[in-house]
Scaffold this motif. Structure first.
Motif, PDB file in Angstrom:
ATOM      1  N   LEU A 195       0.831  -1.207   0.000  1.00 52.77           N
ATOM      2  CA  LEU A 195       0.000   0.000   0.000  1.00 52.77           C
ATOM      3  C   LEU A 195       0.863   1.253   0.000  1.00 52.77           C
ATOM      4  CD1 LEU A 195      -2.765   1.357   0.202  1.00 52.77           C
ATOM      5  CD2 LEU A 195      -2.641   1.072   2.687  1.00 52.77           C
ATOM      6  N   LEU A 196       1.927   1.266   0.802  1.00 52.24           N
ATOM      7  CA  LEU A 196       2.802   2.429   0.870  1.00 52.24           C
ATOM      8  C   LEU A 196       3.499   2.677  -0.458  1.00 52.24           C
ATOM      9  CD1 LEU A 196       4.289   1.861   4.421  1.00 52.24           C
ATOM     10  CD2 LEU A 196       2.954   3.833   3.691  1.00 52.24           C
ATOM     11  N   THR A 197       3.893   1.612  -1.149  1.00 49.79           N
ATOM     12  CA  THR A 197       4.522   1.768  -2.457  1.00 49.79           C
ATOM     13  C   THR A 197       3.587   2.494  -3.417  1.00 49.79           C
ATOM     14  OG1 THR A 197       5.893  -0.202  -2.173  1.00 49.79           O
ATOM     15  CG2 THR A 197       5.484   0.530  -4.435  1.00 49.79           C
ATOM     16  N   SER A 198       2.307   2.131  -3.390  1.00 54.92           N
ATOM     17  CA  SER A 198       1.325   2.797  -4.250  1.00 54.92           C
ATOM     18  C   SER A 198       1.186   4.272  -3.892  1.00 54.92           C
ATOM     19  CB  SER A 198      -0.032   2.088  -4.119  1.00 54.92           C
ATOM     20  OG  SER A 198      -1.022   2.755  -4.876  1.00 54.92           O
ATOM     21  N   ILE A 199       1.131   4.587  -2.587  1.00 55.72           N
ATOM     22  CA  ILE A 199       1.018   5.982  -2.152  1.00 55.72           C
ATOM     23  C   ILE A 199       2.248   6.773  -2.581  1.00 55.72           C
ATOM     24  CG2 ILE A 199       0.967   7.483  -0.121  1.00 55.72           C
ATOM     25  CD1 ILE A 199      -0.717   5.343   1.286  1.00 55.72           C
ATOM     26  N   ILE A 200       3.424   6.193  -2.405  1.00 61.26           N
ATOM     27  CA  ILE A 200       4.662   6.881  -2.762  1.00 61.26           C
ATOM     28  C   ILE A 200       4.726   7.141  -4.263  1.00 61.26           C
ATOM     29  CG2 ILE A 200       7.170   6.601  -2.875  1.00 61.26           C
ATOM     30  CD1 ILE A 200       6.870   5.031  -0.171  1.00 61.26           C
ATOM     31  N   GLU A 201       4.334   6.170  -5.064  1.00 65.07           N
ATOM     32  CA  GLU A 201       4.365   6.361  -6.517  1.00 65.07           C
ATOM     33  C   GLU A 201       3.377   7.436  -6.939  1.00 65.07           C
ATOM     34  OE1 GLU A 201       3.661   2.396  -7.875  1.00 65.07           O
ATOM     35  OE2 GLU A 201       5.790   1.823  -7.776  1.00 65.07           O
ATOM     36  N   ASP A 202       2.188   7.438  -6.345  1.00 69.14           N
ATOM     37  CA  ASP A 202       1.182   8.442  -6.697  1.00 69.14           C
ATOM     38  C   ASP A 202       1.633   9.839  -6.298  1.00 69.14           C
ATOM     39  OD1 ASP A 202      -0.422   6.462  -7.725  1.00 69.14           O
ATOM     40  OD2 ASP A 202      -1.783   6.380  -6.004  1.00 69.14           O
ATOM     41  N   THR A 203       2.187   9.996  -5.107  1.00 69.70           N
ATOM     42  CA  THR A 203       2.600  11.326  -4.654  1.00 69.70           C
ATOM     43  C   THR A 203       3.855  11.798  -5.391  1.00 69.70           C
ATOM     44  OG1 THR A 203       3.694  10.271  -2.745  1.00 69.70           O
ATOM     45  CG2 THR A 203       1.512  11.197  -2.392  1.00 69.70           C
ATOM     46  N   THR A 204       4.720  10.868  -5.778  1.00 63.66           N
ATOM     47  CA  THR A 204       5.854  11.244  -6.629  1.00 63.66           C
ATOM     48  C   THR A 204       5.354  11.857  -7.929  1.00 63.66           C
ATOM     49  OG1 THR A 204       7.313   9.520  -5.734  1.00 63.66           O
ATOM     50  CG2 THR A 204       7.856  10.384  -7.908  1.00 63.66           C
ATOM     51  N   ASP A 205       4.401  11.177  -8.583  1.00 69.90           N
ATOM     52  CA  ASP A 205       3.839  11.692  -9.839  1.00 69.90           C
ATOM     53  C   ASP A 205       3.179  13.056  -9.632  1.00 69.90           C
ATOM     54  OD1 ASP A 205       4.669   9.397 -11.100  1.00 69.90           O
ATOM     55  OD2 ASP A 205       2.704   8.430 -11.081  1.00 69.90           O
ATOM     56  N   GLU A 206       2.456  13.200  -8.532  1.00 72.13           N
ATOM     57  CA  GLU A 206       1.749  14.460  -8.264  1.00 72.13           C
ATOM     58  C   GLU A 206       2.728  15.627  -8.150  1.00 72.13           C
ATOM     59  OE1 GLU A 206      -0.902  16.462  -4.644  1.00 72.13           O
ATOM     60  OE2 GLU A 206      -0.781  14.281  -4.819  1.00 72.13           O
ATOM     61  N   VAL A 207       3.796  15.450  -7.395  1.00 70.84           N
ATOM     62  CA  VAL A 207       4.761  16.532  -7.188  1.00 70.84           C
ATOM     63  C   VAL A 207       5.531  16.815  -8.476  1.00 70.84           C
ATOM     64  CG1 VAL A 207       6.835  17.218  -5.914  1.00 70.84           C
ATOM     65  CG2 VAL A 207       4.933  16.121  -4.702  1.00 70.84           C
ATOM     66  N   GLU A 208       5.936  15.776  -9.168  1.00 64.42           N
ATOM     67  CA  GLU A 208       6.693  15.981 -10.404  1.00 64.42           C
ATOM     68  C   GLU A 208       5.851  16.702 -11.449  1.00 64.42           C
ATOM     69  OE1 GLU A 208       9.947  12.340 -10.275  1.00 64.42           O
ATOM     70  OE2 GLU A 208       8.083  12.063 -11.417  1.00 64.42           O
ATOM     71  N   ASP A 245      -0.127   6.168  16.138  1.00 65.67           N
ATOM     72  CA  ASP A 245       0.466   7.426  15.689  1.00 65.67           C
ATOM     73  C   ASP A 245      -0.327   8.580  16.291  1.00 65.67           C
ATOM     74  OD1 ASP A 245       1.502   9.592  14.369  1.00 65.67           O
ATOM     75  OD2 ASP A 245       1.199   8.810  12.361  1.00 65.67           O
ATOM     76  N   PHE A 246       0.282   9.309  17.209  1.00 68.45           N
ATOM     77  CA  PHE A 246      -0.409  10.445  17.818  1.00 68.45           C
ATOM     78  C   PHE A 246       0.092  11.768  17.229  1.00 68.45           C
ATOM     79  CE2 PHE A 246       3.291   9.530  20.400  1.00 68.45           C
ATOM     80  CZ  PHE A 246       3.804  10.763  20.765  1.00 68.45           C
ATOM     81  N   GLY A 247       0.660  11.694  16.024  1.00 66.28           N
ATOM     82  CA  GLY A 247       1.102  12.898  15.337  1.00 66.28           C
ATOM     83  C   GLY A 247      -0.063  13.686  14.772  1.00 66.28           C
ATOM     84  N   PRO A 248       0.228  14.786  14.041  1.00 65.05           N
ATOM     85  CA  PRO A 248      -0.821  15.719  13.634  1.00 65.05           C
ATOM     86  C   PRO A 248      -1.593  15.342  12.381  1.00 65.05           C
ATOM     87  CG  PRO A 248       1.313  16.560  12.996  1.00 65.05           C
ATOM     88  CD  PRO A 248       1.569  15.296  13.760  1.00 65.05           C
ATOM     89  N   ARG A 249      -1.391  14.136  11.852  1.00 67.31           N
ATOM     90  CA  ARG A 249      -2.114  13.764  10.629  1.00 67.31           C
ATOM     91  C   ARG A 249      -3.104  12.653  10.952  1.00 67.31           C
ATOM     92  NH1 ARG A 249       3.451  11.212   8.917  1.00 67.31           N
ATOM     93  NH2 ARG A 249       3.240   9.155   9.862  1.00 67.31           N
ATOM     94  N   THR A 250      -3.827  12.207   9.921  1.00 67.64           N
ATOM     95  CA  THR A 250      -4.760  11.100  10.058  1.00 67.64           C
ATOM     96  C   THR A 250      -4.457  10.071   8.972  1.00 67.64           C
ATOM     97  OG1 THR A 250      -6.411  12.083   8.591  1.00 67.64           O
ATOM     98  CG2 THR A 250      -6.558  12.647  10.928  1.00 67.64           C
ATOM     99  N   ALA A 251      -5.136   8.934   9.049  1.00 60.39           N
ATOM    100  CA  ALA A 251      -4.885   7.872   8.072  1.00 60.39           C
ATOM    101  C   ALA A 251      -5.155   8.338   6.652  1.00 60.39           C
ATOM    102  CB  ALA A 251      -5.746   6.652   8.392  1.00 60.39           C
ATOM    103  N   ASP A 252      -6.189   9.157   6.469  1.00 62.09           N
ATOM    104  CA  ASP A 252      -6.525   9.585   5.113  1.00 62.09           C
ATOM    105  C   ASP A 252      -5.806  10.862   4.710  1.00 62.09           C
ATOM    106  OD1 ASP A 252      -8.001  10.864   7.025  1.00 62.09           O
ATOM    107  OD2 ASP A 252      -9.882  10.888   5.907  1.00 62.09           O
ATOM    108  N   THR A 253      -4.908  11.395   5.552  1.00 70.13           N
ATOM    109  CA  THR A 253      -4.084  12.525   5.132  1.00 70.13           C
ATOM    110  C   THR A 253      -2.599  12.177   5.141  1.00 70.13           C
ATOM    111  OG1 THR A 253      -3.861  13.480   7.370  1.00 70.13           O
ATOM    112  CG2 THR A 253      -5.770  14.160   6.058  1.00 70.13           C
ATOM    113  N   VAL A 254      -2.270  10.892   5.332  1.00 67.11           N
ATOM    114  CA  VAL A 254      -0.860  10.507   5.386  1.00 67.11           C
ATOM    115  C   VAL A 254      -0.151  10.822   4.081  1.00 67.11           C
ATOM    116  CG1 VAL A 254      -1.278   8.115   4.663  1.00 67.11           C
ATOM    117  CG2 VAL A 254       0.739   8.664   6.036  1.00 67.11           C
ATOM    118  N   ALA A 255      -0.862  10.762   2.959  1.00 69.07           N
ATOM    119  CA  ALA A 255      -0.234  11.063   1.674  1.00 69.07           C
ATOM    120  C   ALA A 255       0.261  12.505   1.619  1.00 69.07           C
ATOM    121  CB  ALA A 255      -1.213  10.805   0.532  1.00 69.07           C
TER     122      ALA A 255
END
Length: 549
Positions: A195-208, A245-255
């Motif tokens: 799942l993380l690989t898919s998120i990383i590939e999608d966000t790489t494309d988005e930024v590029e 994870d008690f950080g400032p994000r949520t599961a659906d904003t990790v991307a």
């Protein structure tokens, strides 16, 4: 539902009991997951009564931070950090470390963290080989003419008690998008790597696509503990990915965390001479569309102004390091939005990449703005403020106030009770002498209760349930200030954490609205178990093999 990793979120939603939906309940999020192997830990065969919390359940403050920690095992080589509570420490004139009254031959140095301030650091200060049992560490130092005297008791446990996860931990590389991704075996990231690989590939494309550039190959390290806000870009990009994870994000904003850090990675190629740090963060927040969640940056800047926190640009730039984190990132992102809307994307890139030798950030910005936008800093500030005044406000004042309050107290909790290593001492986390710094965290039920409590409050704010979130933030402030874990809202979290701990499990999440929690057995057994609470009893222990069963 809180910020579980995406797979745990899917599992929890798949097996949560049917309940009446209230106005504060999250809508289900559909996430497909792969098969999850059964847990090796037997589930309780009957219902269990939740545990009445002790009247003095307390968090343990740590005036000296010892890493890896908070538990220590024979063979650990401990680095000691003493938080100074400020950002401008300049001179260390004396420092002495004693262990059980005997001076330790170790040198101290000053270092810093952009969130929690400066530290006095003693790297690899104590080799615990042969030091089983209880000890007292004391640090005496003089920093900027002020004397510091702090002590910390700690215990060294036998190596045989070291978590199995640490014994087998090794970094495993996986190629994904722009990155060589490094995960530690038997961690949440290792389990969820597809799942993380898919998120990383999608966000790489988005930024590029946004920049029209390719991200140069980078190393991405996924940590199994929360460091800072959960992400940073230095010699490598490091992102925290863990189940509790008690950080400032949520599961659906990790991307969004990946987008933010990838923006830092790609924008380095656009930097001019001495491009100020505030502009680095302005770029990342603008491209991400907010900070850890989608945010209307113009209206949020207006709320900042209404709260008296929107600063003149020369002051904002000069004092950026010392400003409250959320406030400074809102103003930075809004400034980038204003410049792009007013002068255009290419003009913003010209400004960002300007070459000037001005050493002060405000001086650099004045020269660069005059050269690329045709206006000096004062005129830019006037236009920015007029633009902010024209923005709609909505509910941004309450949202921003609660966000600032929650993140401020969350970081106070980290500083006092759940510190993390000064990651800037490592060119690469993978080069740290012990992988435990990227793995080890507190697993006791009191800590689990407080961190899931923080996570639930964060979820309420993210989802816009601001009136419901406010008493959670108030109660959390009292807990962090006193160290006493007590209160009407936190008690159900503590009761559940104690009950599942007695059965050999660790609490990852609790939603008091639905009466459901998510737990796992002790690491490295990372299979999620959903439990339900009904009138003080744990019922419906259910292990999920896949999200569709």
């Amino acid at each position: 539902m809180r910020r579980l990793s995406p797979i745990l979120l899917a599992v929890a939603l798949a097996c949560a009991p049917t309940v009446a939906v209230t106005e504060t309940q999250s809508a289900p999020v559909s996430t497909s997951i792969e098969q999850v192997a059964p847990t090796a830990t037997p589930l309780p065969s009957s219902t269990t009564t939740t545990t009445q919390p002790p009247p003095t359940a307390r968090l343990s403050p740590r005036p000296i931070w010892l890493f890896p920690g908070p538990d220590h095992f024979e063979g650990d080589v401990l680095t000691a950090q003493v938080p100074l509570g400020k950002f401008d420490a300049d001179e260390l004139t004396a420092a002495t470390v004693t262990l059980d009254g005997v001076e330790v031959a170790v040198s101290g140095s000053l270092s810093g963290d952009p969130l929690l301030g400066d530290y006095l650091m003693f790297a690899s200060a104590i080799d615990t080989t042969g030091l089983l049992g209880d000890h007292m560490l004391r640090v005496e130092a003089t920093v900027d003419g002020s004397s510091i005297e702090v002590s910390q008791a700690f215990t060294v446990h036998p190596d045989s008690q070291r978590p199995p996860q640490e014994r087998s931990a090794r970094w495993v590389p996986v190629e994904a998008g722009c990155c060589t991704v490094y995960v530690l075996e038997s961690t949440a990231a290792d389990r969820d790597i597809a799942l993380l690989t898919s998120i990383i590939e999608d966000t790489t494309d988005e930024v590029e696509q946004r920049f029209g550039l390719e991200i140069a190959p980078i190393d991405l390290v996924l940590l199994d503990v929360l460091w800072g806000n959960g992400g940073y870009a230095g010699g490598e990009v490091a992102i925290s990915y863990l189940d509790r994870d008690f950080g400032p994000r949520t599961a659906d904003t990790v991307a969004l965390t990946f987008v933010h850090e990838f923006t830092h990675a790609i924008s380095r190629s656009l930097d001019g001479t001495h491009t100020p740090w505030p502009l680095n963060e302005a770029m990342a927040v603008f491209i991400t569309g907010g900070h850890f969640k989608d945010q209307p940056l113009g209206p949020r800047a207006k709320a900042l102004a209404m709260l008296g926190r929107l600063l003149p640009l020369d002051e904002f730039l000069s004092d950026f390091t010392n400003l409250q984190h959320e406030a400074r990132y809102v103003q930075a992102g809004a400034l980038a939005t204003y410049i792009v809307e007013t002068f255009g994307w290419e003009a913003w890139l010209d400004l960002y990449g300007a070459d000037h030798d001005e050493q002060s950030w405000s001086g650099w910005m004045d020269a660069a703005s005059s050269a690329t936008l045709g206006v000096d800093l004062e005129t830019l500030d006037d236009g920015f403020r007029e633009w902010v005044d024209e923005q709609p406000l909505g509910n941004q004042i309450q949202d921003l106030e609660l966000t600032i309050a929650l993140q401020t107290v969350r970081r106070a909790y980290q500083a006092a009770y759940a510190p993390y290593p000064n990651y800037f001492i490592y060119e690469s986390v993978r080069d740290a002498p012990q992988t435990a710094v990227a793995l080890r965290e507190a697993g006791d039920p009191v800590t689990a209760a407080v961190e899931t409590f923080i996570a639930h409050a964060q979820q309420l704010v993210i989802e816009g349930h601001l009136d419901e979130a406010e008493p959670f933030v108030d109660e959390l402030e009292a807990i962090v200030a006193s160290g006493v874990v007590a209160g009407r809202l936190v008690t159900p979290f503590l009761e559940l954490a104690l009950a599942v701990d007695a059965e050999g499990f660790e609490l990852l999440d609790y939603n008091p609205i639905t009466g459901t929690g998510v737990v796992t057995a002790r690491e490295p057994d990372l299979v999620p178990i959903v439990v339900s609470v009904d009138n003080g009893r744990l019922v419906g222990w259910k292990q999920v093999v896949s999200a569709t069963n």
